[in-house]
Design an enzyme around this catalytic site. Structure first.
Site, PDB file in Angstrom:
ATOM      1  N   TYR A   1       0.503  -6.309 -10.167  1.00  0.00           N
ATOM      2  CA  TYR A   1      -0.205  -6.043  -9.561  1.00  0.00           C
ATOM      3  C   TYR A   1      -1.771  -6.135 -10.721  1.00  0.00           C
ATOM      4  O   TYR A   1      -2.074  -5.359 -11.060  1.00  0.00           O
ATOM      5  CB  TYR A   1      -1.214  -6.427  -8.170  1.00  0.00           C
ATOM      6  CG  TYR A   1      -2.426  -6.949  -7.229  1.00  0.00           C
ATOM      7  CD1 TYR A   1      -1.881  -8.483  -7.311  1.00  0.00           C
ATOM      8  CD2 TYR A   1      -3.357  -6.379  -7.266  1.00  0.00           C
ATOM      9  CE1 TYR A   1      -2.936  -9.273  -7.349  1.00  0.00           C
ATOM     10  CE2 TYR A   1      -4.389  -7.317  -6.681  1.00  0.00           C
ATOM     11  CZ  TYR A   1      -3.932  -8.590  -6.902  1.00  0.00           C
ATOM     12  OH  TYR A   1      -5.319  -9.384  -5.649  1.00  0.00           O
TER      13      TYR A   1
ATOM     14  N   CYS B   1       4.614  -5.448  -8.200  1.00  0.00           N
ATOM     15  CA  CYS B   1       2.925  -5.332  -7.706  1.00  0.00           C
ATOM     16  C   CYS B   1       2.842  -4.292  -7.731  1.00  0.00           C
ATOM     17  O   CYS B   1       2.671  -3.524  -8.558  1.00  0.00           O
ATOM     18  CB  CYS B   1       3.128  -6.159  -6.368  1.00  0.00           C
ATOM     19  SG  CYS B   1       1.233  -5.880  -5.771  1.00  0.00           S
ATOM     20  N   HIS B   2       1.877  -3.806  -6.565  1.00  0.00           N
ATOM     21  CA  HIS B   2       1.468  -2.182  -7.076  1.00  0.00           C
ATOM     22  C   HIS B   2       3.060  -0.912  -7.023  1.00  0.00           C
ATOM     23  O   HIS B   2       2.551   0.160  -7.124  1.00  0.00           O
ATOM     24  CB  HIS B   2       1.040  -1.793  -5.906  1.00  0.00           C
ATOM     25  CG  HIS B   2      -0.625  -2.759  -5.812  1.00  0.00           C
ATOM     26  ND1 HIS B   2      -0.591  -3.829  -5.119  1.00  0.00           N
ATOM     27  CD2 HIS B   2      -1.776  -1.846  -5.824  1.00  0.00           C
ATOM     28  CE1 HIS B   2      -2.218  -3.879  -5.347  1.00  0.00           C
ATOM     29  NE2 HIS B   2      -2.791  -3.109  -5.846  1.00  0.00           N
TER      30      HIS B   2
ATOM     31  N   ARG C   1       1.254  -1.585  -0.152  1.00  0.00           N
ATOM     32  CA  ARG C   1      -0.058   0.161  -0.122  1.00  0.00           C
ATOM     33  C   ARG C   1       0.698   1.189  -0.071  1.00  0.00           C
ATOM     34  O   ARG C   1       0.030   2.345  -0.002  1.00  0.00           O
ATOM     35  CB  ARG C   1      -0.626   0.066   0.515  1.00  0.00           C
ATOM     36  CG  ARG C   1      -2.104  -1.038   1.106  1.00  0.00           C
ATOM     37  CD  ARG C   1      -3.247  -0.786   1.686  1.00  0.00           C
ATOM     38  NE  ARG C   1      -2.869  -1.354   3.101  1.00  0.00           N
ATOM     39  CZ  ARG C   1      -2.656  -0.306   4.224  1.00  0.00           C
ATOM     40  NH1 ARG C   1      -3.127   0.845   3.844  1.00  0.00           N
ATOM     41  NH2 ARG C   1      -2.428  -0.574   5.554  1.00  0.00           N
TER      42      ARG C   1
END
Length: 186
Positions: free
Chosen positions: A137, A117-118, A88
């Protein structure tokens, strides 16, 4: 051996932060982990994301990770490569103009960059992936395409390299991503 900058922050994905940090150091590389607003010796909180059969990943509180360098003193010119973990933290780090400037400087210099991923949220915010083949992702596909890149669907344990950029969808891809990333070091 290479000197690698890792830009990280609170609620970064635990594995995507810790495993590459330790693996790259075990290979003999220097890895400086930094977070805006924090100094060497301070901690960030991590989150553990897992794939447990739901429609998306689950999230649990992870470990504390101790930073080993100061964000305010880093310059892209002092590093050979950049690593961006997911989780996050990229969603708020992309609002930091210094983070965006660092990423743009690494791209302008043609230095190796890995994102998982992010982490791609930082690359899209920096405006540096237009025309590239990128993985992340799957929920990040709209952002990747809006940034003018081609989203590549690969298995969660795979990675893709497009010139100086290595990207992967999630932590199961560490072996593939790290292998491709270190091949780019001069």
């Amino acid at each position: 051996m290479a000197t690698i900058l890792m830009i990280t922050g609170d609620f970064v994905e635990d594995y995507e932060n810790m495993v590459p940090f330790q693996a790259l150091m075990a290979m003999g590389h220097q890895v400086d982990a930094v977070c805006p607003g924090k100094s060497a010796g301070e901690n960030i909180a991590t989150a553990i994301h897992d794939f447990e059969g739901d429609q998306t990943y689950t999230e649990k509180r992870g470990h504390n990770f101790t930073l080993n360098a100061n964000f305010d003193s880093v310059e892209a010119e002092d590093y050979d490569a950049l690593y961006i973990p997911g989780g996050r933290s990229p969603e708020y780090l992309r609002l930091n103009t210094q983070v965006i400037g660092l990423i743009q400087n690494f791209f302008a210099a043609g230095k190796p960059i890995a994102s998982i991923c992010h982490g791609v949220q930082l690359l899209t915010a920096a405006g540096v992936i237009e025309g590239k083949k990128v993985s992340a992702y799957p929920a990040c596909q709209p952002e990747v395409e809006a940034a003018g890149a081609e989203f590549v669907h690969i298995e969660m344990d795979q990675a893709i390299t497009d010139s100086n950029l290595v990207t992967a969808p999630a932590w199961p891809a560490h072996p593939a991503m790290l292998s491709q990333f270190v091949k780019l070091f001069k």
